[in-house]
Design a protein around this motif. Structure first.
Motif, mmCIF file in Angstrom:
data_model
loop_
_atom_site.group_PDB
_atom_site.id
_atom_site.type_symbol
_atom_site.label_atom_id
_atom_site.label_comp_id
_atom_site.label_asym_id
_atom_site.label_seq_id
_atom_site.Cartn_x
_atom_site.Cartn_y
_atom_site.Cartn_z
ATOM 1 N N TYR A 80 16.786 13.881 6.099
ATOM 2 C CA TYR A 80 15.839 13.410 5.084
ATOM 3 C C TYR A 80 15.677 14.434 3.967
ATOM 4 C CZ TYR A 80 14.209 10.619 9.122
ATOM 5 O OH TYR A 80 14.125 9.793 10.213
ATOM 6 N N GLN A 92 12.666 14.826 0.442
ATOM 7 C CA GLN A 92 11.455 14.243 -0.114
ATOM 8 C C GLN A 92 11.268 14.711 -1.547
ATOM 9 O OE1 GLN A 92 7.995 15.056 2.256
ATOM 10 N NE2 GLN A 92 6.562 14.220 0.757
ATOM 11 N N GLU A 113 8.525 9.954 -2.778
ATOM 12 C CA GLU A 113 9.758 9.294 -2.350
ATOM 13 C C GLU A 113 10.342 10.050 -1.159
ATOM 14 O OE1 GLU A 113 11.720 7.392 -6.378
ATOM 15 O OE2 GLU A 113 11.995 9.528 -6.018
ATOM 16 N N VAL A 114 10.707 9.315 -0.128
ATOM 17 C CA VAL A 114 11.407 9.886 1.022
ATOM 18 C C VAL A 114 12.804 9.281 1.060
ATOM 19 C CG1 VAL A 114 11.474 10.111 3.531
ATOM 20 C CG2 VAL A 114 9.282 10.205 2.331
ATOM 21 N N VAL A 150 16.421 8.772 3.052
ATOM 22 C CA VAL A 150 17.076 8.780 4.353
ATOM 23 C C VAL A 150 18.577 8.893 4.100
ATOM 24 C CG1 VAL A 150 17.346 7.605 6.563
ATOM 25 C CG2 VAL A 150 15.258 7.253 5.209
ATOM 26 N N LEU A 167 7.931 9.032 10.882
ATOM 27 C CA LEU A 167 9.191 8.307 10.765
ATOM 28 C C LEU A 167 9.917 8.380 12.100
ATOM 29 C CD1 LEU A 167 10.423 9.817 7.355
ATOM 30 C CD2 LEU A 167 9.082 7.739 7.690
ATOM 31 N N VAL A 197 8.061 3.118 10.238
ATOM 32 C CA VAL A 197 7.305 3.931 9.287
ATOM 33 C C VAL A 197 5.820 3.733 9.582
ATOM 34 C CG1 VAL A 197 6.820 4.401 6.855
ATOM 35 C CG2 VAL A 197 9.109 3.650 7.548
ATOM 36 N N VAL A 202 10.465 4.577 0.278
ATOM 37 C CA VAL A 202 11.467 5.083 1.208
ATOM 38 C C VAL A 202 12.824 4.561 0.730
ATOM 39 C CG1 VAL A 202 12.251 5.254 3.592
ATOM 40 C CG2 VAL A 202 9.797 5.036 3.106
ATOM 41 N N TRP A 236 2.750 0.904 2.600
ATOM 42 C CA TRP A 236 3.220 0.961 3.978
ATOM 43 C C TRP A 236 2.029 0.945 4.937
ATOM 44 C CZ3 TRP A 236 8.401 0.726 5.064
ATOM 45 C CH2 TRP A 236 9.268 0.922 3.981
#
Length: 646
Positions: free
Chosen positions: A426, A428, A432-433, A435, A454, A470, A480, A517
């Motif tokens: 990951y 960040q 914003e994250v 993957v 996560l 999430v 994400v 989320w």
């Protein structure tokens, strides 16, 4: 300085079947095995003497220095692997050993901060007289990286303080000021280490020193010539009298094509990318992008291996990718992973993560056998054991892995990479994250003072199904972004059980899902894992008329143990059906690929060496295994690229 993207590095619990096994091997086998090697306790293996060298420097042994000028770096990389291992799973006994080594460093360190056993023991009056060849700054860089990792894993500052003192001393020696040396390392490494030191200390002078080493490179009059004259060295430099070997032939911003020693180059490119991110330097960013395109589009093997030439462990020229002569040092693929990881911080683009993943699953872990006790320095794509034994031009290629090496940079480098695998999943950036990689893990990230858990579950790379939960502490709007691998055609994506049209949400190969989320929001990804025949650009002359097999991120090879001898006589018809099957009892559990193939008839030649053409073949069953797992059974031939029949 503007806030930049950060890598999520801590509190990641890996529970992945594939990488979990590798982490266990590193923790339970590789780290203890390499500790024995560093203490010269491996029978029938090249001695290391790395620990003993520090004892000598500390005045606790009267033995003689032994090893390469960069022997300190082997111990540094081992300590870095230990640090990441402790981060994954605490081990008081291992931590105690590390603390004892660190205390030894403190006793060996000079009052001015200097810490290099070769010069402290062998040439105490010759510090900084040959930074072109003798790796003082390289060793310092690896020690700094280890100190940062140990501090982040344990919170203990002794090692970090030791290396800050050394870095402060180096800063007093090198720089633009009139009374300082205007040099830079012959083997790049300290540049990226200083950026890490800046990250944990916040001291701008470390970032400035890294930038100085990068900016000074290649200026005229050439510093390597200046120091060469001072030490009365009149010999031409062995690499065609060309400092391209060190990427010091011109300014880094003028370099458009990767040249010279592959590890030196990619360590430097990693630091350049770090600096482009930290300082918002557009000229450095452009240089990094141009060099990336050259390496990955013209000088990289399908396995993520780089550095095709044994002479200088170096890049040769565009599209020159011989399979049986390839050098493809393990360290070079590891450095490519580092660089790809940094390029993702510069720009979230799946072309960077795809290469990172390719190197991780192929060109890096091929450097170690499955039990972690033997290693490849060189990772060829084609092996004929007799040729390795009898041809001088293939002396660098081995048909079996070795216990250890006199130059043992690769084994501890691979250990630290595997142990740190959680650092690559990951990243960040504000809210914003990203993957980047898919593997079973749990972690918690903080977004706007909101802890977000996560959880990934998958049987990747054998299965293309990925589940991600999430769970924010409270409802929160953020993004994400999920990577869609370049090889994944027809990906299906679901949110809480409902298929979503992710195509409009894709930017540079990442699907950006922005929403409020809630607890246990569930993302499902399904990547079709099909067997693909891959062909090379026709300018890669070695692979014309041949194909390689890839399934997901995994590249395959053929071994003699499965297919008989003379693998070059096998032909894979274009219309042959290829089947993928998981075998839990094969090579610690892998998907193998089988299919109908043909073998050129080897009978009725009557001892002739040549004859008029006869198209006569016999039908055979072909079996391919993942490239990373080759040479874990009996020794024999191996090929990645197979003749194709249209």
């Amino acid at each position: 300085m503007k806030k930049t993207e950060k890598i999520i590095t801590n509190k990641i619990k890996i529970n992945d079947r594939f990488w979990g096994r590798y982490l266990e091997v590193v923790r339970n086998h590789v780290i203890p095995y390499q500790w024995d090697a560093l203490n010269d306790c491996l029978p029938d293996a090249s001695p290391s003497h790395a620990i003993e060298n520090f004892r000598i420097a500390a005045g606790e042994s009267s033995d003689d220095y032994y090893g390469m000028v960069f022997q300190d770096s082997d111990l540094a990389k081992w300590l870095e692997a230990v640090s990441y291992s402790l981060e994954n799973e605490p081990n008081p006994e291992l931590e105690k050993i590390a603390d004892e080594v660190i205390a030894l460093f403190g006793r060996a360190q000079g009052e001015d901060g200097y810490l290099n056993t070769y010069y402290m023991v062998k040439e105490p009056n010759n510090r900084w007289t040959n930074i072109r060849d003798n790796h003082e700054l390289y060793c310092a860089g690896h020690l700094i990286e280890a100190a940062v990792a140990y501090y982040q894993a344990t919170g203990k500052k002794q090692f970090l303080d030791i290396m800050c003192k050394y870095a402060d001393y180096i800063d007093s020696v090198f720089g633009p000021e009139e009374d300082k040396l205007k040099g830079y390392p012959g083997h790049q490494e300290i540049e990226l280490a200083l950026v890490k030191l800046y990250d944990v200390t916040g001291k701008e002078k470390y970032l400035d020193l890294s930038k100085y080493f990068i900016d000074e490179r290649g200026k005229q009059p050439h510093y390597f010539d200046i120091e060469k004259k001072k030490r009365n060295d009149t010999k031409p430099f062995w690499f065609n009298d060309d400092y391209a070997y060190h990427q010091a032939h011109k300014s880094v911003r003028e370099q458009k094509e990767a040249v010279g020693h592959a590890v030196r180059a990619t360590y430097m490119y990693t630091a350049m990318t770090d600096l482009a991110v930290k300082t918002k330097d557009e000229s450095l960013k452009k240089a990094c992008e141009e060099l990336w395109n050259n390496v990955t589009q013209k000088q990289m093997y399908i396995t993520g291996g780089i550095g095709s030439m044994e002479f200088g462990e170096a890049f040769s020229f565009n599209y020159d990718l011989p399979n049986d002569l390839s050098y493809t040092e393990t360290c070079a693929s590891i450095a490519l992973v580092f660089w790809a990881n940094r390029m993702l911080q510069l720009d979230a683009n799946n072309k960077y993560a795809d290469v990172m993943e390719l190197a991780l699953y192929n060109g890096t872990i091929s450097g170690m056998d499955l039990d972690g006790k033997k290693f490849f320095y060189v990772n060829p794509l084609e092996v004929q054991p007799e040729a390795c034994e009898k041809r001088k031009d293939k002396k660098h290629v081995k048909s079996v892995r070795q216990k250890w090496f006199g130059c043992a940079c690769c084994p501890p480098n691979l250990a630290r990479l595997i142990a740190s695998i959680g650092h690559y999943i990951y990243s960040q950036k504000e809210k914003e994250v990203f993957v980047h990689l898919y593997m079973g893990n749990e972690t918690t990230v903080q977004i706007a003072n909101n802890n977000v858990k996560l959880t990934q579950q998958t049987n990747y790379p054998w299965d293309g199904n990925v589940s991600m939960i999430v769970t924010p502490e409270r409802e929160e709007s953020f993004t994400v972004a999920f990577r869609i691998p370049g090889w994944a055609k027809g990906t299906v994506m679901k949110l809480n059980g409902e298929i979503i049209d992710h195509i409009p949400l894709i930017k540079n190969g990442y699907v950006y899902i922005n929403r409020k989320w809630q607890e246990n929001d569930h993302i499902e990804l399904s990547f079709p894992m099909v067997v693909e025949r891959i062909q090379s650009n026709p300018q890669v002359r070695h692979n014309v008329g041949k194909v390689a097999l890839q399934r997901g991120p995994v590249v395959y090879c053929l071994e003699q143990v499965d297919n008989g001898e003379n693998l070059h006589g096998l032909i894979l018809p274009r219309n042959a059906e290829l089947k993928a099957n998981y075998n839990p009892d094969l090579l610690e559990g892998v998907v193998s690929i089988t299919g109908d193939a043909e073998r050129i008839d080897q009978t009725n030649w009557n001892d002739s060496l040549y004859r008029p053409v006869e198209d006569k073949t016999t039908s055979v069953q072909m079996k391919a295994i993942p490239y990373y797992a080759w040479c874990n059974r009996e020794s024999g031939e191996m090929i990645v690229w197979v003749n194709e029949k249209r």
